[in-house]
Design a protein around this motif. Structure first.
Motif, PDB file in Angstrom:
ATOM      1  N   GLU A 156      78.733  78.111 -42.233  1.00 51.74           N
ATOM      2  CA  GLU A 156      78.571  79.402 -41.562  1.00 51.74           C
ATOM      3  C   GLU A 156      77.377  79.412 -40.620  1.00 51.74           C
ATOM      4  OE1 GLU A 156      78.151  84.160 -42.625  1.00 51.74           O
ATOM      5  OE2 GLU A 156      78.870  82.743 -44.152  1.00 51.74           O
ATOM      6  N   TYR A 157      76.311  78.718 -40.995  1.00 53.32           N
ATOM      7  CA  TYR A 157      75.088  78.749 -40.200  1.00 53.32           C
ATOM      8  C   TYR A 157      74.870  77.477 -39.370  1.00 53.32           C
ATOM      9  CZ  TYR A 157      73.797  83.049 -42.555  1.00 53.32           C
ATOM     10  OH  TYR A 157      73.771  84.357 -43.013  1.00 53.32           O
ATOM     11  N   ALA A 158      75.814  76.555 -39.412  1.00 51.71           N
ATOM     12  CA  ALA A 158      75.707  75.303 -38.646  1.00 51.71           C
ATOM     13  C   ALA A 158      74.365  74.619 -38.913  1.00 51.71           C
ATOM     14  CB  ALA A 158      75.896  75.563 -37.149  1.00 51.71           C
ATOM     15  N   ILE A 159      74.054  74.450 -40.195  1.00 58.43           N
ATOM     16  CA  ILE A 159      72.771  73.887 -40.595  1.00 58.43           C
ATOM     17  C   ILE A 159      72.985  72.882 -41.723  1.00 58.43           C
ATOM     18  CG2 ILE A 159      72.420  75.832 -42.188  1.00 58.43           C
ATOM     19  CD1 ILE A 159      69.432  75.487 -41.840  1.00 58.43           C
ATOM     20  N   PRO A 160      72.319  71.728 -41.669  1.00 63.44           N
ATOM     21  CA  PRO A 160      72.366  70.802 -42.807  1.00 63.44           C
ATOM     22  C   PRO A 160      71.694  71.419 -44.026  1.00 63.44           C
ATOM     23  CG  PRO A 160      71.634  69.680 -40.812  1.00 63.44           C
ATOM     24  CD  PRO A 160      71.615  71.147 -40.511  1.00 63.44           C
ATOM     25  N   VAL A 161      72.414  71.417 -45.140  1.00 67.34           N
ATOM     26  CA  VAL A 161      71.881  71.927 -46.408  1.00 67.34           C
ATOM     27  C   VAL A 161      72.050  70.841 -47.462  1.00 67.34           C
ATOM     28  CG1 VAL A 161      72.029  73.699 -48.193  1.00 67.34           C
ATOM     29  CG2 VAL A 161      72.535  74.299 -45.805  1.00 67.34           C
ATOM     30  N   GLY A 162      70.946  70.455 -48.071  1.00 66.30           N
ATOM     31  CA  GLY A 162      70.998  69.466 -49.142  1.00 66.30           C
ATOM     32  C   GLY A 162      70.793  70.125 -50.483  1.00 66.30           C
ATOM     33  N   GLY A 163      71.510  69.673 -51.488  1.00 67.48           N
ATOM     34  CA  GLY A 163      71.352  70.173 -52.845  1.00 67.48           C
ATOM     35  C   GLY A 163      71.143  69.008 -53.794  1.00 67.48           C
ATOM     36  N   GLU A 164      70.097  69.065 -54.608  1.00 67.71           N
ATOM     37  CA  GLU A 164      69.746  67.945 -55.475  1.00 67.71           C
ATOM     38  C   GLU A 164      69.454  68.413 -56.900  1.00 67.71           C
ATOM     39  OE1 GLU A 164      69.863  64.906 -54.444  1.00 67.71           O
ATOM     40  OE2 GLU A 164      69.199  64.717 -52.375  1.00 67.71           O
ATOM     41  N   ALA A 201      77.079  71.989 -60.952  1.00 72.10           N
ATOM     42  CA  ALA A 201      76.816  73.285 -61.577  1.00 72.10           C
ATOM     43  C   ALA A 201      76.207  73.168 -62.964  1.00 72.10           C
ATOM     44  CB  ALA A 201      78.113  74.096 -61.633  1.00 72.10           C
ATOM     45  N   ASP A 202      76.256  71.975 -63.563  1.00 73.84           N
ATOM     46  CA  ASP A 202      75.694  71.794 -64.895  1.00 73.84           C
ATOM     47  C   ASP A 202      74.190  71.523 -64.869  1.00 73.84           C
ATOM     48  OD1 ASP A 202      76.061  69.359 -63.634  1.00 73.84           O
ATOM     49  OD2 ASP A 202      76.532  68.276 -65.479  1.00 73.84           O
ATOM     50  N   GLN A 244      67.839  72.368 -63.306  1.00 78.44           N
ATOM     51  CA  GLN A 244      66.800  72.451 -62.286  1.00 78.44           C
ATOM     52  C   GLN A 244      67.396  71.975 -60.958  1.00 78.44           C
ATOM     53  OE1 GLN A 244      63.681  73.679 -62.588  1.00 78.44           O
ATOM     54  NE2 GLN A 244      63.932  74.116 -64.768  1.00 78.44           N
ATOM     55  N   MET A 245      67.445  72.866 -59.990  1.00 79.58           N
ATOM     56  CA  MET A 245      68.083  72.556 -58.713  1.00 79.58           C
ATOM     57  C   MET A 245      67.073  72.659 -57.572  1.00 79.58           C
ATOM     58  SD  MET A 245      71.600  74.766 -59.167  1.00 79.58           S
ATOM     59  CE  MET A 245      72.670  74.535 -60.606  1.00 79.58           C
ATOM     60  N   TRP A 246      67.287  71.829 -56.563  1.00 73.16           N
ATOM     61  CA  TRP A 246      66.454  71.903 -55.355  1.00 73.16           C
ATOM     62  C   TRP A 246      67.357  71.854 -54.132  1.00 73.16           C
ATOM     63  CZ3 TRP A 246      64.921  67.649 -51.867  1.00 73.16           C
ATOM     64  CH2 TRP A 246      64.072  68.103 -50.837  1.00 73.16           C
ATOM     65  N   PHE A 247      67.113  72.782 -53.215  1.00 72.03           N
ATOM     66  CA  PHE A 247      67.866  72.853 -51.970  1.00 72.03           C
ATOM     67  C   PHE A 247      66.916  72.765 -50.795  1.00 72.03           C
ATOM     68  CE2 PHE A 247      70.161  75.193 -55.213  1.00 72.03           C
ATOM     69  CZ  PHE A 247      71.457  74.712 -55.097  1.00 72.03           C
ATOM     70  N   ILE A 248      67.370  72.105 -49.732  1.00 73.72           N
ATOM     71  CA  ILE A 248      66.591  72.023 -48.505  1.00 73.72           C
ATOM     72  C   ILE A 248      67.507  72.380 -47.343  1.00 73.72           C
ATOM     73  CG2 ILE A 248      66.982  69.517 -48.311  1.00 73.72           C
ATOM     74  CD1 ILE A 248      63.686  71.232 -47.350  1.00 73.72           C
ATOM     75  N   LEU A 249      67.121  73.401 -46.588  1.00 68.19           N
ATOM     76  CA  LEU A 249      67.858  73.844 -45.403  1.00 68.19           C
ATOM     77  C   LEU A 249      67.052  73.405 -44.195  1.00 68.19           C
ATOM     78  CD1 LEU A 249      68.282  76.057 -47.822  1.00 68.19           C
ATOM     79  CD2 LEU A 249      69.437  77.359 -46.037  1.00 68.19           C
ATOM     80  N   ASP A 287      82.697  71.583 -56.420  1.00 67.96           N
ATOM     81  CA  ASP A 287      81.923  72.099 -57.543  1.00 67.96           C
ATOM     82  C   ASP A 287      81.393  73.448 -57.070  1.00 67.96           C
ATOM     83  OD1 ASP A 287      79.879  71.380 -60.031  1.00 67.96           O
ATOM     84  OD2 ASP A 287      78.853  72.422 -58.411  1.00 67.96           O
ATOM     85  N   PRO A 288      81.297  74.465 -57.936  1.00 69.09           N
ATOM     86  CA  PRO A 288      80.871  75.773 -57.451  1.00 69.09           C
ATOM     87  C   PRO A 288      79.547  75.767 -56.687  1.00 69.09           C
ATOM     88  CG  PRO A 288      81.776  75.980 -59.653  1.00 69.09           C
ATOM     89  CD  PRO A 288      81.705  74.516 -59.362  1.00 69.09           C
ATOM     90  N   VAL A 289      78.558  75.064 -57.188  1.00 71.67           N
ATOM     91  CA  VAL A 289      77.264  75.050 -56.505  1.00 71.67           C
ATOM     92  C   VAL A 289      77.372  74.301 -55.172  1.00 71.67           C
ATOM     93  CG1 VAL A 289      74.894  74.190 -56.616  1.00 71.67           C
ATOM     94  CG2 VAL A 289      75.900  75.346 -58.585  1.00 71.67           C
ATOM     95  N   VAL A 290      78.061  73.172 -55.179  1.00 68.56           N
ATOM     96  CA  VAL A 290      78.249  72.411 -53.947  1.00 68.56           C
ATOM     97  C   VAL A 290      79.064  73.222 -52.940  1.00 68.56           C
ATOM     98  CG1 VAL A 290      79.211  70.304 -52.938  1.00 68.56           C
ATOM     99  CG2 VAL A 290      78.055  70.213 -55.159  1.00 68.56           C
ATOM    100  N   ASP A 291      80.117  73.884 -53.417  1.00 69.73           N
ATOM    101  CA  ASP A 291      80.934  74.710 -52.523  1.00 69.73           C
ATOM    102  C   ASP A 291      80.097  75.801 -51.879  1.00 69.73           C
ATOM    103  OD1 ASP A 291      83.075  73.175 -53.317  1.00 69.73           O
ATOM    104  OD2 ASP A 291      83.988  74.716 -54.573  1.00 69.73           O
TER     105      ASP A 291
END
Length: 232
Positions: free
Chosen positions: A110-118, A181-182, A185-190, A98-102
């Motif tokens: 690229e940054y070797a970091i866990p990234v969560g998207g909700e 992508a639909d 309201q999105m939340w990301f945690i790095l 999915d574009p947002v997930v991708d």
């Protein structure tokens, strides 16, 4: 737009001293340039195959130690960044989801970091990073059908008022709050540990927000740095 300020159980710091994160809330706009995500993912895969970020190996090793500290076996259930990296090193690329997930997978690689998207609209209350007591429910899919399971006692999980949203810290996301992508309201945690420079964490967050705003012109983003002294 108010920022998302997740609460962190102080016991988490005994398992991963120096843990810090950046929380990003996004009000989405029309997705006009999905190619931004595919290009970012391709470039990230190439960088991983070329050796990756200079702090990457140390950062992923630190995450493996944090997982062992709460009883997880990182070789079987690695942190999300390590799982993505292994797939790229094996296959040379990562399939589009999915574009947002991708896009956030590209930042993770690229940054070797866990990234969560909700999907923030699916949350009940605010996100919390806690040590599970084993009674919480986690919604998942088993054999193609909706199912529920519970985390192990002592497992680090993300949760809201309704249940667990991500098991083993950042290993597996639940279905209920899954992001696409639909979502409006999105939340990301790095999430980072001291082996990753703070400047790199901040750069990763800026890159994610810039990519989202490029894909979705007009999208609004607000970020919050979460540091250890806030958990005391």
């Amino acid at each position: 737009m108010t920022p998302v300020s997740p609460s962190i159980d102080p016991r988490v710091l005994t398992l991963a001293p120096g843990f810090r994160a950046i929380s990003i809330r996004v009000e989405a706009a029309e997705l006009r340039h999905p190619e931004v995500a595919s290009q970012a993912l391709q470039q990230a895969c190439q960088k991983v195959c070329a050796g990756g970020a200079p702090w990457g190996e140390a950062h992923l090793a630190a995450w493996a130690e944090a997982f062992r500290a709460f009883g997880a076996k990182p070789q079987r259930t690695p942190c999300s960044a390590e799982a993505l990296r292994k797939r790229v090193l094996r296959d040379g690329t990562l399939p589009s989801i999915d574009p947002v997930v991708d896009l956030y997978n590209a930042i993770s690689l690229e940054y070797a970091i866990p990234v969560g998207g909700e999907n923030l609209a699916a949350y009940v209350g605010s996100p919390r990073l806690v040590v599970a007591d084993g009674s919480e429910l986690f919604d998942t899919i088993k054999e193609g059908a909706p199912a529920h399971e519970s985390p192990e006692v002592g497992e680090v999980v993300w949760r809201d008022e309704l249940g667990v949203t991500c098991r083993r810290w950042n290993w597996r996301q639940g279905v209920r709050t899954r992001l696409g992508a639909d979502a409006q309201q999105m939340w990301f945690i790095l999430e980072s540990l001291p082996a990753m420079p703070l400047e790199a964490l901040q750069e990763a967050a800026e890159r994610l927000m810039a990519g989202l705003q490029h894909m979705m012109p007009g999208a609004r983003c607000i970020q919050t740095l979460i540091e250890p002294d806030q958990f005391a």
